[in-house]
Design an enzyme around this catalytic site. Structure first.
Site, PDB file in Angstrom:
ATOM      1  N   SER A  45      70.489  46.798  86.631  1.00 26.12           N
ATOM      2  CA  SER A  45      70.153  46.976  88.060  1.00 26.12           C
ATOM      3  C   SER A  45      70.039  48.188  88.812  1.00 26.12           C
ATOM      4  CB  SER A  45      71.888  46.427  88.735  1.00 26.12           C
ATOM      5  OG  SER A  45      73.010  47.548  88.227  1.00 26.12           O
ATOM      6  N   ASP A 329      77.554  50.505  96.728  1.00 26.46           N
ATOM      7  CA  ASP A 329      78.662  49.443  96.192  1.00 26.46           C
ATOM      8  C   ASP A 329      79.509  50.132  94.974  1.00 26.46           C
ATOM      9  OD1 ASP A 329      77.139  49.079  93.974  1.00 26.46           O
ATOM     10  OD2 ASP A 329      76.346  47.153  94.373  1.00 26.46           O
ATOM     11  N   HIS A 332      76.695  51.061  92.345  1.00 24.32           N
ATOM     12  CA  HIS A 332      75.377  51.742  92.336  1.00 24.32           C
ATOM     13  C   HIS A 332      75.218  52.754  93.767  1.00 24.32           C
ATOM     14  CE1 HIS A 332      74.998  47.686  91.016  1.00 24.32           C
ATOM     15  NE2 HIS A 332      74.270  47.997  89.913  1.00 24.32           N
TER      16      HIS A 332
END
Ligand SMILES: *[C@@H]1O[C@H](CO)[C@@H](O)[C@H](O)[C@H]1NC(C)=O
Ligand SMILES: *[C@@H]1O[C@H](CO)[C@@H](O)[C@H](O)[C@H]1NC(C)=O
Ligand SMILES: *[C@@H]1O[C@H](CO)[C@@H](O)[C@H](O)[C@H]1NC(C)=O
Ligand SMILES: *[C@@H]1O[C@H](CO)[C@@H](O)[C@H](O)[C@H]1NC(C)=O
Length: 381
Positions: A45, A329, A332
């Site tokens: 991610s 978040d 990240h």
């Protein structure tokens, strides 16, 4: 760009320059390399720019295609796990390319590269079986290599592949899987897992090399055990971090650096840069103010003790000013966090990215390659 923002960026960069970078030049930020260089991106991610949007029936936790992801820069959710651009988006801009398109996005053009990364991916498919594992990402690259040859011919395709930069960020999800599933692992079992990780990652790099890749930009594994989501799920207080995963990741990073360095002496024309994502992100977590942030323990978006779970899924809260937060978040960084990381990997001194920084890696001439025999991607289970 507003004057106040320019001033702020200037101050921040000057500060970082004095702290970390001996020869940063602000003019460098709009420079472009001497020739066209494509980027092929692999991993999780940290790099995924929307591949998971196209996987059917995938859990909502592996996707970021809903509000408030993307709120600050794109003003709509793209699938990136942050409020704006990723490290790879900033790098693309530095070399004069548009953002590198996700492999699964319909109708993409490979000329500037392709982004194969998938949120949740690990070196081992076990980490999150629903997403595109590193091995699958490699076979997707093989598909792109074949269609390149069909469209622009063998010679041009090989040239494009050998001059391109191959960037990878993977491993954090494997260590999350390991600590979640083997809380009582012995030292020996931990070391064995690390060795298998490094061995399989090195094999991945070798296989890319055999497909014509020559220049590798590798982010080492970040300090997941100190990130808000890990601290929240393990109920850690004060300065506590998950030490087991940090120790394993430190061993991984040092063994991986050694293994990649050894490849350089074995594989002709092999060039690489390893960026110390671990050390820089950990320093940003410990000293947020040095990087212009007010908050590094709590995420901007989510819920729970550190506001670190399930951003965008009710019930959650969203901070007013993501600019003040290192993390968007629980896992990240915010766009400003990513921008600083990209600048440091691009222009940093050898303690940050070595033996070249990314700017130097992009500028290297790649030696022409001769693929004597057609290389077959091994078949994976
Ligand atoms: C979708 O996922 C659910 C839960 O994982 C599973 O039960 C179902 O069979 C899946 N559907 C399809 C079409 O794959
Ligand atoms: C891809 O983009 C390049 C450069 O913009 C262009 O020359 C080429 O024709 C495009 N290829 C396809 C298949 O659209
Ligand atoms: C790990 O050890 C603890 C305490 O010794 C025990 O309660 C727990 O069940 C063990 N967990 C696993 C997954 O074996
Ligand atoms: C890759 O990992 C597997 C375990 O999943 C291990 O058996 C194998 O030896 C590893 N490969 C290398 C080259 O380390």
């Amino acid at each position: 760009m507003a004057a106040s923002k320019l001033t702020f960026n200037f101050l921040l960069l000057s500060f970082l320059a004095s702290l970390l970078i001996p020869e940063i030049s602000l003019c460098d930020h709009s420079r472009q390399p001497k020739r066209h260089v494509a980027m092929f991106l692999f991993g999780d991610s940290i790099f995924d720019a929307g591949n998971n949007n196209y996987i059917n029936n995938i859990s909502v936790f592996y996707r970021a295609n809903y509000w408030p992801y993307g709120e600050t820069f794109f003003h709509f959710p793209t699938g990136r796990f942050t409020n704006g651009r990723l490290i790879v988006d900033f790098i693309a801009t530095k070399i004069g390319l548009p953002f590198v398109p996700p492999y699964l996005q319909p109708g993409i053009n490979f000329t500037n590269g392709v982004n194969f990364a998938s949120a949740g991916a690990g070196v081992f498919p076990l980490a999150n079986p629903e997403v595109i594992s590193l091995r699958m990402q490699l076979s997707n690259f093989k598909n792109v290599a074949i269609s390149m040859e069909e469209q622009i011919g063998d010679k041009e395709a090989k040239k494009l592949r050998s001059q391109a930069v191959y960037a990878t960020c993977v491993g954090a999800n494997d260590y999350t899987y390991f600590v979640d599933n083997y809380p009582n692992a012995t030292q020996l079992e931990q070391d064995e897992f690390v060795n298998n990780m490094v061995g399989n990652l090195t094999d991945f790099v070798k296989e890319l090399y055999n497909l014509g890749a020559r220049k590798f930009a590798i982010l080492n594994v970040g300090p997941r055990g100190c990130q808000p989501a890990a601290r929240q799920s393990e109920d850690l207080r004060g300065d506590e971090c998950d030490e087991v995963s940090l120790e394993m990741i430190k061993k991984h990073n040092s063994a991986a650096s050694k293994a990649i360095k050894e490849l350089e002496s074995k594989l002709s024309g092999f060039k690489y840069s390893i960026a110390d994502f671990y050390t820089i992100l950990l320093d940003m977590i410990k000293h947020p103010k040095d990087y212009g942030f007010k908050e590094s323990r709590y995420s901007c978006c989510g819920h729970g003790m550190y506001n670190a779970a399930h951003c965008g899924i009710e019930p959650y809260t969203l901070c007013k000013n993501p600019r003040e937060y290192l993390f968007f978040d629980g896992w990240h960084p915010t766009e400003p966090g990513y921008r600083i990381l990209a600048d440091l990997f691009w222009n940093g001194k050898p303690s940050i990215a070595a033996p070249y920084n990314f700017r130097q890696l992009f500028d290297l001439e790649s030696t022409p390659i001769i693929l004597s025999e057609e290389y077959e991607v091994p078949h994976y289970e």
